[in-house]
Every structure is written in structure tokens, then in C-alpha cells.
Design a protein around this motif. Structure first.
Motif, PDB file in Angstrom:
ATOM      1  N   ARG A 148     -46.624  74.654   1.863  1.00 54.05           N
ATOM      2  CA  ARG A 148     -45.733  75.784   1.595  1.00 54.05           C
ATOM      3  C   ARG A 148     -45.077  76.275   2.895  1.00 54.05           C
ATOM      4  O   ARG A 148     -43.876  76.549   2.937  1.00 54.05           O
ATOM      5  N   GLY A 149     -45.852  76.387   3.960  1.00 57.30           N
ATOM      6  CA  GLY A 149     -45.312  76.810   5.250  1.00 57.30           C
ATOM      7  C   GLY A 149     -44.321  75.809   5.813  1.00 57.30           C
ATOM      8  O   GLY A 149     -43.296  76.186   6.396  1.00 57.30           O
ATOM      9  N   PHE A 150     -44.602  74.529   5.636  1.00 54.53           N
ATOM     10  CA  PHE A 150     -43.687  73.490   6.111  1.00 54.53           C
ATOM     11  C   PHE A 150     -42.356  73.562   5.368  1.00 54.53           C
ATOM     12  O   PHE A 150     -41.289  73.512   5.986  1.00 54.53           O
ATOM     13  N   LYS A 151     -42.416  73.715   4.053  1.00 56.67           N
ATOM     14  CA  LYS A 151     -41.183  73.817   3.263  1.00 56.67           C
ATOM     15  C   LYS A 151     -40.378  75.042   3.664  1.00 56.67           C
ATOM     16  O   LYS A 151     -39.153  74.993   3.754  1.00 56.67           O
ATOM     17  N   LYS A 152     -41.064  76.155   3.912  1.00 54.48           N
ATOM     18  CA  LYS A 152     -40.388  77.390   4.322  1.00 54.48           C
ATOM     19  C   LYS A 152     -39.727  77.192   5.682  1.00 54.48           C
ATOM     20  O   LYS A 152     -38.600  77.619   5.901  1.00 54.48           O
TER      21      LYS A 152
END
Length: 63
Positions: free
Chosen positions: A37-41
Motif C-alpha cells: 500500500r505504501g509503495f503504491k501511494k
């Protein structure tokens, strides 16, 4: 894309269960989900440094 079907996913899950154990598997899954999720953000957002430079440039051009 990667050729992962149901049998391959089952093998990966069994290996993860053996490696991490049943008590730590939920926390590992949660950590992995948060990382994805953090990578996508991070990929979808414009870097703040570039954003600040473009805002400063727009202010100078407006004057």
C-alpha cells in the motif's frame, strides 16, 4: 503475467506457513499489505520536492 495459478499459490502458502509458523503468519501478511500500500501511494504521488519547485516557478511567472 507470472504464470501463478492455484497450485503455485498453495505451494507458496505452505512454504510461508512452514517458514514463519501459524502464529506469525497474520502479522507477516499485514506487514506485506502495508508495504505494498505504501509503495503504491509513493508511486502515484508526485514527489514533494518537484511539487514545491513547480509551485515556486508558477508564483514567479505570475508576477
Amino acid at each position: 503475467m507470472f504464470g501463478l495459478g492455484l497450485p503455485e499459490l498453495m505451494v507458496v502458502l505452505v512454504i510461508a506457513l512452514i517458514f514463519f509458523g501459524p502464529s506469525k503468519l497474520p502479522s507477516v501478511g499485514k506487514s506485506l499489505g502495508e508495504a505494498i500500500r505504501g509503495f503504491k501511494k509513493g508511486v502515484s504521488e508526485e514527489p514533494s520536492e518537484t511539487k514545491e519547485k513547480s509551485e515556486t516557478k508558477e508564483k514567479i511567472e505570475a508576477k
